[in-house]
Design a protein around this motif. Structure first.
Motif, short mmCIF file in Angstrom:
data_model
loop_
_atom_site.label_atom_id
_atom_site.label_comp_id
_atom_site.label_asym_id
_atom_site.label_seq_id
_atom_site.Cartn_x
_atom_site.Cartn_y
_atom_site.Cartn_z
N ALA A 86 66.62 -37.58 88.02
CA ALA A 86 65.31 -37.38 87.39
C ALA A 86 64.24 -38.34 87.89
CB ALA A 86 65.42 -37.48 85.87
N SER A 87 64.39 -38.87 89.10
CA SER A 87 63.38 -39.77 89.65
C SER A 87 63.41 -39.69 91.18
CB SER A 87 63.63 -41.21 89.18
OG SER A 87 62.57 -42.05 89.57
N VAL A 93 58.72 -35.23 87.50
CA VAL A 93 58.97 -36.46 88.26
C VAL A 93 57.69 -36.94 88.96
CG1 VAL A 93 59.66 -35.28 90.40
CG2 VAL A 93 60.56 -37.56 89.90
N LEU A 94 56.82 -36.01 89.29
CA LEU A 94 55.56 -36.37 89.93
C LEU A 94 54.71 -37.27 89.03
CD1 LEU A 94 54.55 -32.89 91.39
CD2 LEU A 94 55.48 -34.82 92.67
N GLU A 95 54.72 -36.95 87.73
CA GLU A 95 53.85 -37.66 86.80
C GLU A 95 54.49 -38.90 86.18
OE1 GLU A 95 50.84 -36.68 86.90
OE2 GLU A 95 51.38 -34.90 88.07
N HIS A 96 55.81 -38.85 85.93
CA HIS A 96 56.41 -39.99 85.25
C HIS A 96 57.05 -41.00 86.21
CE1 HIS A 96 60.68 -39.00 85.77
NE2 HIS A 96 60.46 -37.78 85.34
N ALA A 97 57.14 -40.67 87.50
CA ALA A 97 57.75 -41.60 88.46
C ALA A 97 56.84 -41.87 89.66
CB ALA A 97 59.10 -41.06 88.93
N LEU A 131 54.10 -45.19 90.34
CA LEU A 131 54.47 -46.08 91.43
C LEU A 131 53.28 -46.35 92.34
CD1 LEU A 131 56.42 -47.61 93.31
CD2 LEU A 131 57.03 -45.39 94.32
N PHE A 132 52.58 -45.28 92.75
CA PHE A 132 51.49 -45.46 93.70
C PHE A 132 50.22 -45.96 93.02
CE2 PHE A 132 54.50 -42.89 96.00
CZ PHE A 132 54.51 -43.54 97.22
N ALA A 133 50.09 -45.74 91.72
CA ALA A 133 48.99 -46.38 90.99
C ALA A 133 49.20 -47.89 90.97
CB ALA A 133 48.92 -45.82 89.57
N TYR A 134 50.45 -48.31 90.79
CA TYR A 134 50.76 -49.74 90.81
C TYR A 134 50.44 -50.35 92.18
CZ TYR A 134 53.49 -54.03 91.02
OH TYR A 134 53.89 -55.34 91.21
N GLY A 141 49.70 -32.93 92.62
CA GLY A 141 50.98 -33.22 93.24
C GLY A 141 51.72 -31.91 93.47
N VAL A 142 52.64 -31.90 94.40
CA VAL A 142 53.36 -30.66 94.75
C VAL A 142 54.86 -30.86 94.54
CG1 VAL A 142 53.82 -28.94 96.52
CG2 VAL A 142 51.58 -30.06 96.43
#
Length: 236
Positions: A82-83, A119-123, A127-130, A139-140
């Motif tokens: 799930a990630s 997974v696009l939104e919760h992982a 990550l890339f915002a950080y 996202g696709v």
């Protein structure tokens, strides 16, 4: 412009690489780009060594430099538990923490079931915002049943359009100079504009030629900076 594609697929061929190639091709149809693909699978041993000795090997170093110098990035990972995959995350763990600041990034993932699409939104997005990247809104995610089905191609085109737009904006953005540059090349005190021999108060001018002054405390709040300039400032 340089577009770097980071693909973390483990098999050859892989649906992850297929999605990565389709996204890159879609961007290429919208704006001229030089595409470079980084296959993280080929760098697995060097990534492990980098964790233990602190130094990237030759191939890993070249891949990290390519990502750092890119004008835009497409990142695609298979879904595990799930990630994103551990190998995918490890690649970005050895990347310099400031390498992605202000860089446009398109996130994508593949999986065996549509149930993992979040997974696009919760992982991936956190990550890339950080990492202070600028992640495009779309996202696709491609599940096994999406290949050849209606909907995937439109998502690819929409996400590619968003990435291409950000890349074009950054390539044309000019660095913001200290002070306010004017047509005759002169600046007033504190960098305020000189026009027709008169210095504007706080840089505010009305359509009829009258000049006014912003109230204290409002000047910074009302200042509008184009989005492309904001991105360029992040990358300086």
């Amino acid at each position: 412009m340089k577009l770097v594609v980071v693909s973390a697929g483990l098999s050859v061929p892989s649906s992850t690489r297929l999605l990565a190639d389709r996204l890159a091709a879609a961007v290429g149809r919208l704006t001229p780009v030089e595409v470079q693909v980084v296959e993280v699978r080929e760098l697995a041993v060097e990534i492990a060594h980098n964790f233990t000795n602190g130094f990237p090997g030759r191939a890993l170093g070249a891949a990290l430099d390519a990502v750092t110098e890119a004008d835009g990035l497409i990142v695609v990972t298979p879904v595990f538990s799930a990630s994103y995959s551990g190998l995918f995350k490890s690649f970005f763990d050895v990347l310099d923490k400031d390498a992605l600041a202000g860089k446009p990034v398109l996130i994508a993932a593949t999986g065996g079931s549509g149930r993992h699409s979040l997974v696009l939104e919760h992982a991936l997005r956190p990550l890339f915002a950080y990492l202070r990247a600028v992640v495009v809104p779309t996202g696709v995610y491609a599940a096994s049943e999406d290949w050849g089905a209606e909907g995937l191609e439109s998502r690819i085109e929409r996400a590619a359009g968003e990435l291409a737009g950000l890349m074009r904006g950054l390539s044309t953005a000019q660095p913001v100079q200290d002070g306010l540059e004017v047509e005759d090349g002169r600046e007033g005190e504190d960098g305020r504009e000189v026009r027709d021999g008169h210095q504007l108060k706080d840089g505010l001018e009305f359509k009829d030629g009258l000049k006014g002054e912003l109230k204290d405390g409002l000047k910074d709040e009302l200042k509008v900076v184009p989005f492309a300039e904001q991105l360029a400032a992040l990358r300086r």
